[in-house]
Scaffold this active site. Structure first.
Site, PDB file in Angstrom:
ATOM      1  N   ASN A   2       0.564  -0.662   0.272  1.00 51.54           N
ATOM      2  CA  ASN A   2       0.038  -0.206  -0.267  1.00 51.54           C
ATOM      3  C   ASN A   2       1.273   0.985   0.092  1.00 51.54           C
ATOM      4  OD1 ASN A   2      -1.794   1.697   0.609  1.00 51.54           O
ATOM      5  ND2 ASN A   2      -2.701   0.820   2.151  1.00 51.54           N
ATOM      6  N   HIS A   9     -13.012   1.087   0.874  1.00 49.58           N
ATOM      7  CA  HIS A   9     -13.057  -0.097   1.359  1.00 49.58           C
ATOM      8  C   HIS A   9     -14.017  -1.366   0.771  1.00 49.58           C
ATOM      9  CE1 HIS A   9     -13.726   2.514   5.499  1.00 49.58           C
ATOM     10  NE2 HIS A   9     -12.832   2.782   4.816  1.00 49.58           N
ATOM     11  N   ARG A  32     -14.235  12.099  10.114  1.00 49.21           N
ATOM     12  CA  ARG A  32     -14.978  13.129   8.668  1.00 49.21           C
ATOM     13  C   ARG A  32     -16.420  12.638   9.252  1.00 49.21           C
ATOM     14  NH1 ARG A  32     -12.863   8.194   4.724  1.00 49.21           N
ATOM     15  NH2 ARG A  32     -10.651   9.016   4.929  1.00 49.21           N
TER      16      ARG A  32
END
Ligand code: ADP
Length: 392
Positions: A7, A177, A236
């Site tokens: 990643n 996700h 968020r």
């Protein structure tokens, strides 16, 4: 055989080296501050931990260092043992409906979606190019956060806005996700030996999303055009009335980007508690009687519960509810707060069974109408499994 699961961020590169067929993680680590002052890396293997500072001018230098360390520490005997590298890629638009082998042509196609994931996609692609340069003979596979959600129907992924915004600009729900939700569905359907399950998968970590899945197909998910939508998260906001944005711009003289930045980085648990985005800090604050922490926790749990109830309706009755990621796997308090808010669905938590962290377990009572499982997610393994399949 070993597969690397990678990643890459704009200044970081996280990796996990997984062995097959055992699926064991044999090493993992993080390269940080790539291209900056003070760059360093950490590699964990076999109970050992290497922490070193080193100049890492770019991602290729980090990948070269990684390979050198793997060989120097005999984590791999030779490079030939690494048969594939799987890369997490945030956005594949509507085009990439499954994981895919990567070459320069495919990367160019993925780059078209950079404007939809400007913080992640260019960095993810940079990571791929670094591996292509350092390990030219090893195959690379792209595993997108968005692909699992490509099974959503138009009626679910469209926003009720002028239709041309979709056809002209690609404005629709993409969902994120996906690799985690797919792993969770695979795990629970293998465990219950059923491939026709209706699952409400709750990925609640620093970021968070829910996903309604029917027989392996996504029916709906809470994140949207970007990962800002849906439930309240660590920093968020999740869903808000969009008219708030121009109103705040006028009141504060902030630009649209600055307001969006505040919705991404200064909202959620952090915004309401005024203390922290981390569930543990907010929980400690609430235990000490901090009213704003109590409020933040209540709002957080309620918004997740509301979406569970909505998805139960959408699925016409779910078979299983699953909880995963940092909060879902570790916070028995938040798990209880969420499940206590869906009692109208006949779902009940067993406090004794819920008293643990970080394992696969059933936490609902025997008479709960829908069983609730905690399932540790493993996106790295999912990426490696896809890579294995595509290179074989
Ligand atoms: P990311 O979205 O960054 O991958 P994770 O899934 O690793 O996030 O989740 C990290 C979050 O999990 C932390 O910000 C913290 O809020 C939360 N967390 C971890 N352990 C606990 C705990 N015991 N209690 C409450 N929250 C926790």
């Amino acid at each position: 055989m070993k597969i690397l699961s990678v990643n890459a961020g704009s200044s970081s590169l996280k990796f996990t080296l997984i062995e097959f067929p055992s699926k064991n993680t044999i090493a993992s680590g993080l390269f940080e501050k790539i291209g900056m002052e003070g760059s360093m890396y950490t590699i964990k293997y076999n109970g050992e931990k290497i922490v070193k500072s080193a100049p890492l001018d770019d991602h290729s230098v980090a990948v070269s260092k990684l390979i050198d360390e793997l060989i120097a520490n005999k984590i791999v005997d030779s490079l030939e043992e690494i048969e594939g590298v799987g890369h997490r890629i945030l956005h594949g638009g509507s085009e990439f409906t499954s994981s895919t082998l990567l070459d320069e042509d495919v990367l160019k196609r993925i780059e078209k979606y950079n404007e939809l994931g400007p913080l992640h996609n260019p960095a993810n692609i940079m990571g791929v190019r670094a591996f292509m340069k350092v390990l030219p003979n090893v195959k690379n596979v792209g595993v997108f956060d968005t692909t699992f959600h490509q099974t959503m129907k138009e009626s679910e992924f469209l926003y009720p806005v002028p239709y041309e915004w979709y056809t002209e600009y690609g404005i629709r729900k993409y969902g994120f996700h996906g690799t985690s939700h797919r792993f969770i569905y695979k795990t629970i359907s293998e465990y219950l030996k059923r491939d026709d399950l209706k699952v409400i998968s709750c990925h609640i970590g620093n970021g968070g999303s829910l996903c309604a899945i029917d027989s392996g197909r996504v029916v709906d998910t809470t994140m949207g055009f970007t990962p800002l939508a849906g439930i309240m998260m660590g920093t968020r906001s999740g869903d808000i009335d969009p008219s708030i944005i121009p109103f705040v711009m006028k009141k504060t003289n902030m630009s649209a980007e600055e307001v969006i930045n505040a919705l991404n980085k200064k909202s959620g648990l952090l915004g309401i508690s005024g203390l922290s985005s981390d569930g543990r800090d907010v929980e400690n604050g609430a235990n000490e009687g901090n009213e704003r922490c109590i409020l933040a926790q209540n709002m957080y749990a309620q918004k997740i519960a509301n979406f569970i109830a909505m998805y139960n309706n959408l699925l016409n009755g779910a078979d299983v509810i699953t909880l995963t990621a940092g909060v879902g796997e570790n916070s028995k308090t938040m798990r209880k707060m969420i499940i206590d808010r869906i009692q109208s669905l006949g779902v009940k938590i067993d406090d004794e069974k819920n008293d643990f962290r970080g394992e696969f377990r059933l936490i609902s009572t025997d008479d709960s109408k829908i069983p609730v499982y905690v399932i540790p997610t493993n996106e790295e393994l999912m990426i490696a499994l896809d890579t294995l399949e595509l290179i074989s």
